[in-house]
Design an enzyme around this catalytic site. Structure first.
Site, PDB file in Angstrom:
ATOM      1  N   ARG A   1      -5.679  12.460 -30.701  1.00 12.69           N
ATOM      2  CA  ARG A   1      -4.775  11.897 -29.705  1.00 12.69           C
ATOM      3  C   ARG A   1      -3.642  11.130 -30.377  1.00 12.69           C
ATOM      4  NH1 ARG A   1      -7.127  14.881 -26.953  1.00 12.69           N
ATOM      5  NH2 ARG A   1      -8.230  14.517 -24.978  1.00 12.69           N
TER       6      ARG A   1
ATOM      7  N   TYR B   1      -6.316  14.985 -12.154  1.00 15.57           N
ATOM      8  CA  TYR B   1      -5.343  13.942 -12.481  1.00 15.57           C
ATOM      9  C   TYR B   1      -4.045  14.576 -12.968  1.00 15.57           C
ATOM     10  CZ  TYR B   1      -2.992  10.360 -15.249  1.00 15.57           C
ATOM     11  OH  TYR B   1      -2.048   9.518 -15.787  1.00 15.57           O
TER      12      TYR B   1
ATOM     13  N   ASP C   1       0.868  -1.173   0.000  1.00 14.98           N
ATOM     14  CA  ASP C   1       0.000   0.000   0.000  1.00 14.98           C
ATOM     15  C   ASP C   1       0.904   1.221   0.000  1.00 14.98           C
ATOM     16  OD1 ASP C   1      -1.714   2.101   0.434  1.00 14.98           O
ATOM     17  OD2 ASP C   1      -2.544   1.350   2.326  1.00 14.98           O
TER      18      ASP C   1
ATOM     19  N   ALA D   1      -0.952   4.114  -9.701  1.00 16.56           N
ATOM     20  CA  ALA D   1      -1.524   5.460  -9.669  1.00 16.56           C
ATOM     21  C   ALA D   1      -3.028   5.356  -9.874  1.00 16.56           C
ATOM     22  CB  ALA D   1      -0.918   6.335 -10.769  1.00 16.56           C
TER      23      ALA D   1
ATOM     24  N   LEU E   1       4.536   2.378 -11.416  1.00 18.08           N
ATOM     25  CA  LEU E   1       3.389   2.601 -12.288  1.00 18.08           C
ATOM     26  C   LEU E   1       2.097   2.822 -11.516  1.00 18.08           C
ATOM     27  CD1 LEU E   1       3.972  -0.249 -14.924  1.00 18.08           C
ATOM     28  CD2 LEU E   1       4.927   2.067 -14.912  1.00 18.08           C
TER      29      LEU E   1
ATOM     30  N   PHE F   1       1.835   9.357 -23.458  1.00 14.34           N
ATOM     31  CA  PHE F   1       0.617   9.861 -24.086  1.00 14.34           C
ATOM     32  C   PHE F   1      -0.404   8.709 -24.079  1.00 14.34           C
ATOM     33  CE2 PHE F   1       3.521  13.106 -24.953  1.00 14.34           C
ATOM     34  CZ  PHE F   1       2.892  14.211 -25.502  1.00 14.34           C
TER      35      PHE F   1
END
Length: 307
Positions: free
Chosen positions: A211, A149, A59, A83, A81, A175
């Site tokens: 995108r 975010y 944790d 998140a 990583l 991206f």
């Protein structure tokens, strides 16, 4: 807390042990496969589940837990990583608790355990750029975050840089990317799943977006190459350098599936502060690690459709 035993994390000569947070997440699964194929021992850090072989329960919001894991695993590398990455996550405070404070806890735990890692790779996000007007956004682009975010990731970057004199840290700004296994509330998996089901209609939000969509396997390859080169103190875009409009993605899927879907705008899915265009430059990454694995978007969509 179940920790991997010493025999679980035996380190192959010449490579080393990687502690991978978010190991069971969408990206983590592919990063783990990439690293293990290259000969690394990967200890996956997971949350809320019984740990299996080569896994620890971690944790990142609990400093004592972070410290115990670092002391037991003693990794040569950290690839961070874990998140909260869904932009529309309902709990704004959680972005900062997990993305900023959680990362701080990991770095502090490395220091408290007296470790000297070869590389610490921390994943940020290209969302920090916001509505940048550049045709291809470079790492020098001033940040313009437009949601919690993105703000949390930018705050995390600034916090991480305060540690740059104590450990070799590499920051990445991926991206948009996708692939088999991404959760269906993300845009591309939602579109693909509608075509797989041969749905007659799809409801989307803002249609006027463009995108830079990459393949998750390219991202995993880039992360491995970066920890091997360990360009400490640097930040890198992880991207293809090519923009795709939403209409273009729908056309590709129509060709793959053999039919045209009826697209309708649902106001509930639209965002007033939507980033309209987000396309990156991969030149700095290529200079640092060479050419990474590339996958045309059509190939990625076909892979997802036929999975």
């Amino acid at each position: 807390m179940r920790l991997a035993s010493p025999s679980d994390i035996a380190v192959p000569a010449g490579r080393g042990c990687v502690l991978l947070t978010g190991a069971r997440g969408f990206t983590g699964i592919y990063v783990r496969e990439e690293l293990e194929r290259a000969g690394y021992t990967v200890v996956g850090a997971i949350v809320g589940a019984a740990a299996g072989p080569h896994e620890v329960t971690l944790d990142i919001t609990a400093p004592d837990n972070c410290r115990r894991v670092m002391e037991k695993v003693r990794p040569d590398y950290l690839v961070h990583l874990a998140a909260i990455s869904f932009v529309q996550h309902a709990d704004a405070e959680a972005f900062y608790r997990v993305n900023v404070i959680g990362t701080l806890n990991l770095l502090q735990a490395i220091a408290d355990a007296g470790l000297s890692p070869r590389c610490v790779l921390v994943a940020s996000s290209a969302n920090i750029y916001g509505n940048a007007r550049a045709d291809q956004i470079t790492e020098a682009q001033p940040p313009q975050p437009v949601n919690h975010y993105a703000v949390s990731k930018l705050a995390m970057e600034h916090m991480v840089r305060t540690w740059s004199d104590r450990m070799p840290i590499v920051l990445t700004r991926p991206f948009n990317y996708t692939g088999v296994g991404q959760e269906p509330h993300f845009l591309i998996p939602k579109i693909v799943s509608h075509f797989v089901q041969r749905a007659p209609v799809i409801e989307l939000g803002n249609l006027d977006v463009e995108r830079d969509f990459s393949d998750v396997r390219m991202v995993a390859n880039a992360y491995r190459r970066l920890i091997e080169e360990a360009p400490a103190g640097e930040v890198f875009n992880i991207c293809s350098g090519r923009g795709h409009t939403l209409g273009g993605v729908l056309d590709m899927m129509s060709a793959i599936a053999g039919y045209t879907i009826d697209v309708r705008v649902n106001p509930a899915f639209t965002r007033a502060n939507e980033v309209k265009r987000l396309v990156g430059s991969a030149e700095k990454l290529q200079r640092a690690v060479g050419q990474v694995a590339t996958y045309p978007l059509e190939s990625t969509l076909d892979w997802m459709y036929n999975a």
